[in-house]
Motif scaffolding. Structure first.
Motif, PDB file in Angstrom:
ATOM      1  N   VAL A  26     -35.012 -16.099  -9.048  1.00  0.00           N
ATOM      2  CA  VAL A  26     -33.778 -15.774  -8.333  1.00  0.00           C
ATOM      3  C   VAL A  26     -33.031 -17.058  -8.009  1.00  0.00           C
ATOM      4  N   VAL A  27     -31.736 -17.027  -8.199  1.00  0.00           N
ATOM      5  CA  VAL A  27     -30.916 -18.143  -7.749  1.00  0.00           C
ATOM      6  C   VAL A  27     -29.868 -17.592  -6.790  1.00  0.00           C
ATOM      7  N   LEU A  28     -29.819 -18.177  -5.623  1.00  0.00           N
ATOM      8  CA  LEU A  28     -28.810 -17.784  -4.647  1.00  0.00           C
ATOM      9  C   LEU A  28     -27.535 -18.549  -4.946  1.00  0.00           C
ATOM     10  N   LEU A  29     -26.420 -17.847  -4.905  1.00  0.00           N
ATOM     11  CA  LEU A  29     -25.163 -18.521  -5.233  1.00  0.00           C
ATOM     12  C   LEU A  29     -24.209 -18.479  -4.043  1.00  0.00           C
ATOM     13  N   GLY A  30     -23.793 -19.631  -3.601  1.00  0.00           N
ATOM     14  CA  GLY A  30     -22.797 -19.689  -2.531  1.00  0.00           C
ATOM     15  C   GLY A  30     -23.343 -19.400  -1.163  1.00  0.00           C
ATOM     16  N   ARG A  31     -24.639 -19.270  -1.081  1.00  0.00           N
ATOM     17  CA  ARG A  31     -25.214 -18.933   0.211  1.00  0.00           C
ATOM     18  C   ARG A  31     -26.692 -19.290   0.247  1.00  0.00           C
ATOM     19  N   LYS A  32     -27.154 -19.457   1.462  1.00  0.00           N
ATOM     20  CA  LYS A  32     -28.590 -19.584   1.656  1.00  0.00           C
ATOM     21  C   LYS A  32     -29.018 -18.436   2.532  1.00  0.00           C
ATOM     22  N   ARG A  66     -20.108 -26.921   5.309  1.00  0.00           N
ATOM     23  CA  ARG A  66     -20.039 -27.524   6.626  1.00  0.00           C
ATOM     24  C   ARG A  66     -19.190 -28.791   6.599  1.00  0.00           C
ATOM     25  N   ASP A  67     -19.476 -29.611   5.618  1.00  0.00           N
ATOM     26  CA  ASP A  67     -18.740 -30.858   5.519  1.00  0.00           C
ATOM     27  C   ASP A  67     -17.254 -30.612   5.262  1.00  0.00           C
ATOM     28  N   ALA A  68     -16.970 -29.658   4.397  1.00  0.00           N
ATOM     29  CA  ALA A  68     -15.575 -29.343   4.112  1.00  0.00           C
ATOM     30  C   ALA A  68     -14.874 -28.890   5.382  1.00  0.00           C
ATOM     31  N   SER A  69     -15.586 -28.106   6.169  1.00  0.00           N
ATOM     32  CA  SER A  69     -15.015 -27.593   7.414  1.00  0.00           C
ATOM     33  C   SER A  69     -14.754 -28.735   8.394  1.00  0.00           C
ATOM     34  N   VAL A  70     -15.689 -29.655   8.456  1.00  0.00           N
ATOM     35  CA  VAL A  70     -15.503 -30.820   9.332  1.00  0.00           C
ATOM     36  C   VAL A  70     -14.259 -31.575   8.895  1.00  0.00           C
ATOM     37  N   GLN A  71     -14.127 -31.791   7.618  1.00  0.00           N
ATOM     38  CA  GLN A  71     -12.981 -32.549   7.112  1.00  0.00           C
ATOM     39  C   GLN A  71     -11.652 -31.877   7.428  1.00  0.00           C
ATOM     40  N   LEU A  72     -11.627 -30.580   7.182  1.00  0.00           N
ATOM     41  CA  LEU A  72     -10.402 -29.827   7.412  1.00  0.00           C
ATOM     42  C   LEU A  72     -10.030 -29.830   8.895  1.00  0.00           C
ATOM     43  N   THR A  73     -11.003 -29.597   9.735  1.00  0.00           N
ATOM     44  CA  THR A  73     -10.757 -29.554  11.176  1.00  0.00           C
ATOM     45  C   THR A  73     -10.313 -30.929  11.674  1.00  0.00           C
ATOM     46  N   GLU A 115     -21.852 -21.841   8.264  1.00  0.00           N
ATOM     47  CA  GLU A 115     -21.776 -23.286   8.055  1.00  0.00           C
ATOM     48  C   GLU A 115     -20.390 -23.817   8.411  1.00  0.00           C
ATOM     49  N   LYS A 116     -19.390 -23.063   7.982  1.00  0.00           N
ATOM     50  CA  LYS A 116     -18.025 -23.504   8.243  1.00  0.00           C
ATOM     51  C   LYS A 116     -17.723 -23.491   9.737  1.00  0.00           C
ATOM     52  N   LEU A 117     -18.181 -22.464  10.405  1.00  0.00           N
ATOM     53  CA  LEU A 117     -17.966 -22.389  11.848  1.00  0.00           C
ATOM     54  C   LEU A 117     -18.630 -23.582  12.524  1.00  0.00           C
ATOM     55  N   ALA A 118     -19.819 -23.881  12.073  1.00  0.00           N
ATOM     56  CA  ALA A 118     -20.552 -25.018  12.645  1.00  0.00           C
ATOM     57  C   ALA A 118     -19.777 -26.313  12.429  1.00  0.00           C
ATOM     58  N   GLY A 119     -19.211 -26.453  11.219  1.00  0.00           N
ATOM     59  CA  GLY A 119     -18.433 -27.653  10.923  1.00  0.00           C
ATOM     60  C   GLY A 119     -17.206 -27.756  11.815  1.00  0.00           C
ATOM     61  N   ILE A 129     -26.002 -28.795  -4.311  1.00  0.00           N
ATOM     62  CA  ILE A 129     -24.932 -28.728  -3.317  1.00  0.00           C
ATOM     63  C   ILE A 129     -23.678 -29.382  -3.880  1.00  0.00           C
ATOM     64  N   LEU A 130     -22.625 -28.609  -4.007  1.00  0.00           N
ATOM     65  CA  LEU A 130     -21.380 -29.133  -4.563  1.00  0.00           C
ATOM     66  C   LEU A 130     -20.431 -29.534  -3.444  1.00  0.00           C
ATOM     67  N   GLU A 131     -19.861 -30.697  -3.574  1.00  0.00           N
ATOM     68  CA  GLU A 131     -18.906 -31.135  -2.572  1.00  0.00           C
ATOM     69  C   GLU A 131     -17.579 -30.424  -2.790  1.00  0.00           C
TER      70      GLU A 131
END
Lengths: 333, 333
Positions: free
Chosen positions: B140-146, B160-167, B192-196, B318-320
DNA sequence: CTGTTAGCGCTTTCAT
DNA sequence: ATGAAAGCGCTAACAG
């Protein structure tokens, strides 16, 4: 490995055939033993092997779906509709995005997987695979297109009529210099729409200028390029009708880049009514094609053909498109 | 019925096994007979029966792909990427749009079809199917999520990182009252995004107001609704960050409907960079996630796991994300 | 290098 | 109502 029918048979103290019958409740089985078998099967987490079943029954319970590009909302909604109905009826859907020249590869791949039928929404230069398919006796439903010289079950939108309506609407707004961004030769929808465009023009006594017809290849960038060429004309058109919303949106970019306003300077319309056509700031006038519905009807039709191979008549389902007037069209200057 | 190996054998004057070998060129076969067999096979239009082959080899050469909704460009591009690689490697793709509560149904259907592995991009309330899957030994490969508490091979974006950057970008523009439109609890990306978002806020010493976080359900209309609520706040936010472009576009509608301008009155940003985010008149600032790439990498990873079941280690790719600054964000008023 | 044998998991006559 | 046997189309030992 998974649990097999044999193991269930052993535990239930019956033969594999009885287990098979109990689980598919096809034939007469003692109610009591049937229950016992089912219980054991559930306990063991039995899952019938579709490969084995398909091999003996000559039926894979899978259908193939060929589309040009799934990223295109037009097709992804078709996939969605097909998928919904298929799943509901117990069929799996094997999706192939076709890029070969004639569709042979895609069809071969699907046939090798023993699909029970194929929904074909692909677009090929020369479609040599379809007639062979017919010869093999594999049910096929054409989606969104017809193939010249190949009568087949199909589900299509009434593209020609929609095109006539759209063009007529533009004419009523006072436009006479109406450009058309053509899709692809191989797509029957494109041809139909072009015919509708010409028909409406002629009906209004407006000459059809070949220079006003550009190719856009059904893509966003094709529409962009085509519009650029059209805007460079002298005089430029006062209205542009594109063969799909994608191209219309591409044309929109080109128009705005040229510093022109929609609809004040130039009117714009498309086909499909994809979600983004309705957005504020875009508000594209277009012909709404019920894509998901097309997929659903296509799947239903195919499954019908699969399960009733006797029915000889060909069914062609034609869906009417609905013209959606938004703010991208205005009176000619 | 299709041509079988037996018929070829008869015509070539050899045994079925020799035909099999010649066609799969696995073992030593006399070059001359091999050629003869191949020729006959081609003439007859032989097509190996994937069902039969799969049954004996315990390998269907098919992979399952579970996604929440294929109409969503985010997923349709993932499908596209998966499909491209899979086809290229000889695998078929069975697509299922999942709507059950826990994903059990989808997984069962796929397993019944004996898929060799599953790419799981589904979003479920409680995902009970995955652990069982692991137990069955199906790759199984999970895509876009853990999945919390479930270590697995996966391909995800660095949300998460993207969210930090945007915020942080919004903060740099002078915004302090930044709202966040949350996606879904069950989507790890959303979390993750909320956390960021919170992380960036806290790093800047800006308090996190719960009232500024609304649910948008990852959908266009959810974003619309959420933005309406946010705009009704007193005072309203000066910037809105949405968990995906779909919701951001929905929010955009609500903002414009309220007679506000973007970015003069309110800034807006999203995630994903779907095609329409780049369009003139929309120009949404967003974090570009390479969706097709995700699909491709997911497929490659899965196939690797399928073909090398020995490799025990778990791979997490993990893709940036890349921040794309357009015109939807401006300085705080 | 090639044929024979067996069997993947299941359904389906054909007996009983 | 149930079991035994055969076979779907193919591959995989095992001999030769």
């Amino acid at each position: 490995m998974g649990v097999t029918i044999k193991e269930i048979a052993k535990l239930a103290g019956v033969s594999p055939s009885t287990v098979s019958r109990a689980l598919t409740d096809a034939h007469y089985v003692d109610l009591e033993t049937a229950e016992r078998v089912k219980t054991i099967a559930k306990q063991l987490g039995y899952r019938p092997n579709a490969l084995a079943r398909g091999l003996v029954q000559r039926k894979s319970m899978a259908i193939g779906l060929i589309i040009p590009e799934i990223e295109n909302p037009f097709y992804s909604e078709i996939v969605s509709g097909v998928e919904r109905i298929a799943t509901q009826r117990g069929y799996g859907v094997v999706v192939i995005s076709g890029h070969s020249a004639n569709g042979e590869q895609e069809v071969r791949a699907l046939l090798g997987r023993q699909v029970d039928g194929i929904i074909h929404a692909g677009v090929y230069r020369t479609d040599t695979a379809l007639p062979n398919l017919r010869a093999e006796g594999v049910p096929v439903v054409l989606l969104g297109r017809k193939l010249p010289g190949f009568m087949s079950d199909c589900v299509v939108a009434n593209d020609r009529d929609a095109s006539v309506q759209l063009t007529t609407y533009l004419i009523q707004l006072g436009h006479t210099r109406i450009a058309y961004i053509f899709g692809k030769n191989v797509s029957s929808g494109s041809t139909e729409k072009l015919a509708g465009y010409k028909e409406a023009l002629e009906a209004a006594g407006i000459p059809v200028h070949p220079e006003l017809v550009e190719h856009g290849d059904l893509e966003f960038h094709g529409g962009h390029r085509a519009a650029q060429k059209l805007l460079a004309l002298n005089p430029p058109p006062t209205a542009i009708l594109a063969g799909n919303d994608f191209m219309a949106l591409g044309a929109r970019e080109a128009i705005l880049e040229a510093g022109l306003r929609i609809p004040e300077d130039i009117s714009l319309a498309g086909f499909d009514d994809i979600l983004f056509s309705s957005m504020k700031g875009i508000e594209l006038t277009t012909a709404a094609v019920p894509r998901s519905k097309m997929g659903q009807l296509g799947a239903e039709l195919l499954i019908k053909k699969i399960e009733q191979p006797d029915a000889e008549q060909i069914e062609q389902i034609i869906l009417e498109a609905r013209i959606v007037r938004r703010n991208s069209c205005g009176p000619a200057r």
